[in-house]
Design an enzyme around this catalytic site. Structure first.
Site, PDB file in Angstrom:
ATOM      1  N   HIS A   1      41.363  35.188  50.423  1.00 35.36           N
ATOM      2  CA  HIS A   1      42.296  34.793  51.489  1.00 35.36           C
ATOM      3  C   HIS A   1      41.928  33.493  52.198  1.00 35.36           C
ATOM      4  O   HIS A   1      41.873  33.432  53.427  1.00 35.36           O
ATOM      5  CB  HIS A   1      42.436  35.921  52.506  1.00 35.36           C
TER       6      HIS A   1
ATOM      7  N   ASP B   1      39.582  40.332  47.610  1.00 37.27           N
ATOM      8  CA  ASP B   1      40.369  39.296  48.294  1.00 37.27           C
ATOM      9  C   ASP B   1      39.478  38.209  48.893  1.00 37.27           C
ATOM     10  O   ASP B   1      38.423  38.492  49.461  1.00 37.27           O
ATOM     11  CB  ASP B   1      41.192  39.921  49.420  1.00 37.27           C
TER      12      ASP B   1
ATOM     13  N   HIS C   1      44.779  44.323  41.083  1.00 35.90           N
ATOM     14  CA  HIS C   1      44.766  43.961  42.503  1.00 35.90           C
ATOM     15  C   HIS C   1      45.215  45.128  43.377  1.00 35.90           C
ATOM     16  O   HIS C   1      44.563  45.463  44.364  1.00 35.90           O
ATOM     17  CB  HIS C   1      45.662  42.755  42.773  1.00 35.90           C
TER      18      HIS C   1
ATOM     19  N   ASN D   1      48.974  39.998  45.133  1.00 40.55           N
ATOM     20  CA  ASN D   1      50.348  39.976  45.638  1.00 40.55           C
ATOM     21  C   ASN D   1      50.658  38.698  46.421  1.00 40.55           C
ATOM     22  O   ASN D   1      51.821  38.305  46.552  1.00 40.55           O
ATOM     23  CB  ASN D   1      50.620  41.210  46.509  1.00 40.55           C
ATOM     24  N   HIS D   2      49.628  38.006  46.925  1.00 38.22           N
ATOM     25  CA  HIS D   2      49.874  36.765  47.673  1.00 38.22           C
ATOM     26  C   HIS D   2      50.066  35.554  46.765  1.00 38.22           C
ATOM     27  O   HIS D   2      50.454  34.487  47.254  1.00 38.22           O
ATOM     28  CB  HIS D   2      48.736  36.502  48.656  1.00 38.22           C
TER      29      HIS D   2
ATOM     30  N   ASP E   1      44.491  37.403  45.398  1.00 35.43           N
ATOM     31  CA  ASP E   1      44.608  37.041  46.813  1.00 35.43           C
ATOM     32  C   ASP E   1      43.589  35.975  47.198  1.00 35.43           C
ATOM     33  O   ASP E   1      42.716  36.181  48.045  1.00 35.43           O
ATOM     34  CB  ASP E   1      44.477  38.278  47.714  1.00 35.43           C
TER      35      ASP E   1
ATOM     36  N   HIS F   1      43.004  44.417  47.627  1.00 31.81           N
ATOM     37  CA  HIS F   1      44.276  44.568  48.335  1.00 31.81           C
ATOM     38  C   HIS F   1      44.181  45.108  49.762  1.00 31.81           C
ATOM     39  O   HIS F   1      45.074  44.861  50.564  1.00 31.81           O
ATOM     40  CB  HIS F   1      45.193  45.468  47.497  1.00 31.81           C
TER      41      HIS F   1
END
Length: 549
Positions: free
Chosen positions: A114, A112, A221, A172-173, A140, A303
């Site tokens: 982010h 990730d 992920h 998932n984002h 992500d 994740h």
């Protein structure tokens, strides 16, 4: 007296000249107001690049990576057409790729990101120059951090340059639902436009879902699914859509290993994921069965934030290799986790983990608010408190001396019909003064509600009450650091934000309901503030009576 006045005017000292180009700090240091105080921090790039700056001089059909890297580092923005070109060109490449990618070693696997652009630059320092190093990102790229669009634009630009050595999977984002709930949509609208956001959402739907690395490792992920039996199952997914809330595509993006993975007290392969609110927890036996059936060594996934940046789970009995590995590449996640980040480098059948720490970055107020929007509730609350204090000119003895009144002190005087009101009468003036003072009290309570809402607007919220301890944000960064002392504290506090969010309509409904309840509470407290009511009554009674002639 006139003589003294004339002498004072004649002897008046000249007003000293003040050099406003200099400012004296609290420690006595003089700094120039014409220069940056912290000179080692570059000034933000205010100008958008020309086409000559944007396009690479040697490859005029591709963006200039070195320029983009430095421009984004200085918080620079592109023109909307330039940003749109990068996203759409990257989307065309992603659309041409299959659901399940295949690549050989050597390769560097990243978790990730982010929206932590400055840490992404550190990642490339640790992992190697993308021009010379093969990369696989596990999703992500956006949300939670405040530099998500910079991460997308730079990674997509790298994809344009190196389509066969840099790969991007979906997290998932990377969907409409989460980016609308968290920060990415707001960031796109603040820095660019909703048109850029929509282009990103279309591009996210084109991201591949999984990769097989070196014919040995499944890279995804999230995790495994009860519907995932062979790799062929991944190839048959329709990925060009918003991820569903259940099923194979959902599980690939959302599933987690059990917390007691390898030491399960249940024989079930999959159980409902109560932390995420969707998908499953998968067990050690489930992972081993999948790996053995598909002749794989391990599942590499992201994740979940990890204190060390990575986690190796229990080894399989047949190969002695970790059945599952988690990689997380966002150091000091949300600026409070205090975690390290890591990348996994696989070369010559040797796997190395390289850790790195966070890099300082510019600060954004929550939800990209400006300082006036953020501070107005705080200032308003204090000003109304000050005004009430000024009005409270009565001594304790005066307040204890009850004044006859036919109206309850906790309630404002009822309005009178205007055609019967004598605006010059003492009673009218007393009623008006009393009602105004009580209105100030109610206004003070409303500002208190707004201030509490401002404190609550933070990405890291407690499960109890939905916010950090009261007053934490007023203390600044140090207050947050004292409230969240270690990784495990931060992880537990942030668990609610790891869940599948409610729908947009539900979020709006809850927000409006919370505000209504808070305002009703403020109204009730103001109406029952006997101290304020007594002050209002006492001050109104000080208005002298008027007699008509």
């Amino acid at each position: 007296m006139d003589r003294n006045l004339a002498r004072a005017v004649a002897d008046k000292q000249p007003v000293p000249e003040i050099d406003f180009t200099l400012h004296v700090m609290e420690d006595g240091t003089q700094v120039s107001t014409l220069e940056r105080v912290v000179k080692e921090v570059q000034a933000p790039a205010l100008n958008k690049p020309s086409d000559d700056q944007f396009w690479d001089p040697e490859e005029p059909t591709k963006p200039n990576l070195q320029f983009l890297k430095q421009h984004f580092y200085r918080e620079g923005r592109l023109t909307e057409d330039q940003a749109l070109w990068i996203i759409q060109a990257g989307t065309q490449i992603l659309k041409s790729e299959p659901n399940l990618l295949e690549m050989d070693a050597p390769i560097t696997v990243c978790g990730d990101v982010h929206g932590q652009y400055y840490d992404l630059m550190k990642l490339f320092e640790v992992g190697g120059d993308p021009a010379e190093t093969r990369y696989l990102f596990l999703g992500d790229y956006v949300d939670r951090g405040y530099f998500s669009i910079e991460c997308v634009l730079y990674l997509w630009a790298l994809k344009i340059w190196y389509p066969n050595t840099l790969w991007l999977l979906r997290g998932n984002h990377e969907c409409r639902h989460l980016t609308d709930y968290f920060t990415f949509k707001l960031e796109c609208k603040h820095k660019y436009s909703e048109r850029i956001y929509e282009a990103c959402i279309e591009s996210f739907c084109a991201l591949p879902l999984a990769a097989v690395m070196n014919k040995q490792f499944l890279c995804i992920h999230g995790g495994l699914s009860p519907e995932l039996h062979t790799l062929e199952d991944i190839k048959s997914i329709d990925r060009f859509r918003e991820p569903p809330t259940h099923g194979l595509m959902c599980d690939i993006l959302w599933a987690d290993p059990l917390e007691d993975f390898g030491q399960e007290k249940t024989g079930d392969y999959f159980i409902h994921n109560s932390v995420r609110g969707c998908s499953y927890f998968f067990s050690y036996p489930a992972a081993c069965a999948f790996l053995e059936k598909n002749n794989l060594l391990s599942v590499i996934r992201a994740h979940e934030a990890q204190d060390a940046g990575y986690r190796m789970y229990r080894k399989t009995r047949t190969t002695g290799f970790p059945s599952v590995m988690t990689i997380f590449s966002a150091p000091n996640y949300l600026d409070v986790y205090n975690n390290k980040a890591a990348v996994l480098k696989y070369e010559n059948n040797v796997m190395n983990i390289r850790q790195f720490n966070c890099t300082p970055h510019p600060y954004w107020l929550p939800n990209f608010m400006d300082v006036f929007t953020w501070s107005l509730p705080f200032v308003g609350e204090k000003i109304t408190d000050m005004l009430i204090a000024i009005l409270n000119t009565c001594s304790k003895e005066e307040l204890e001396d009850e004044t006859p009144s036919t109206i309850s002190p906790a309630e404002p005087s009822p309005p009178m019909p205007m055609d019967t009101v004598d605006t010059e009468s003492t009673e009218f003036k007393r009623r008006a003064i009393k009602n105004k003072i009580l209105a100030i009290g109610r206004l003070s309570r409303v500002f208190q509600v707004l201030r509490e809402e401002s404190e609550r607007v933070t990405e890291l919220k407690t499960a109890a009450g939905g916010r950090l301890p009261a007053g934490t944000l007023m203390l600044g960064a140090e207050g947050i650091k004292q409230a969240i002392t270690n990784f495990e504290d931060a992880r537990k506090v942030d668990l609610q934000n790891e869940r599948l969010p409610p729908s947009h309509d539900e979020v709006v409904r809850r927000s409006e309901e919370e505000r209504r309840i808070a305002l009703d509470r403020a109204q009730h407290e103001a109406d029952n503030d006997t101290g304020l009511a007594t002050v209002a009554r006492r001050i109104s009674m000080k208005i002298p009576s008027t007699t008509r002639r």
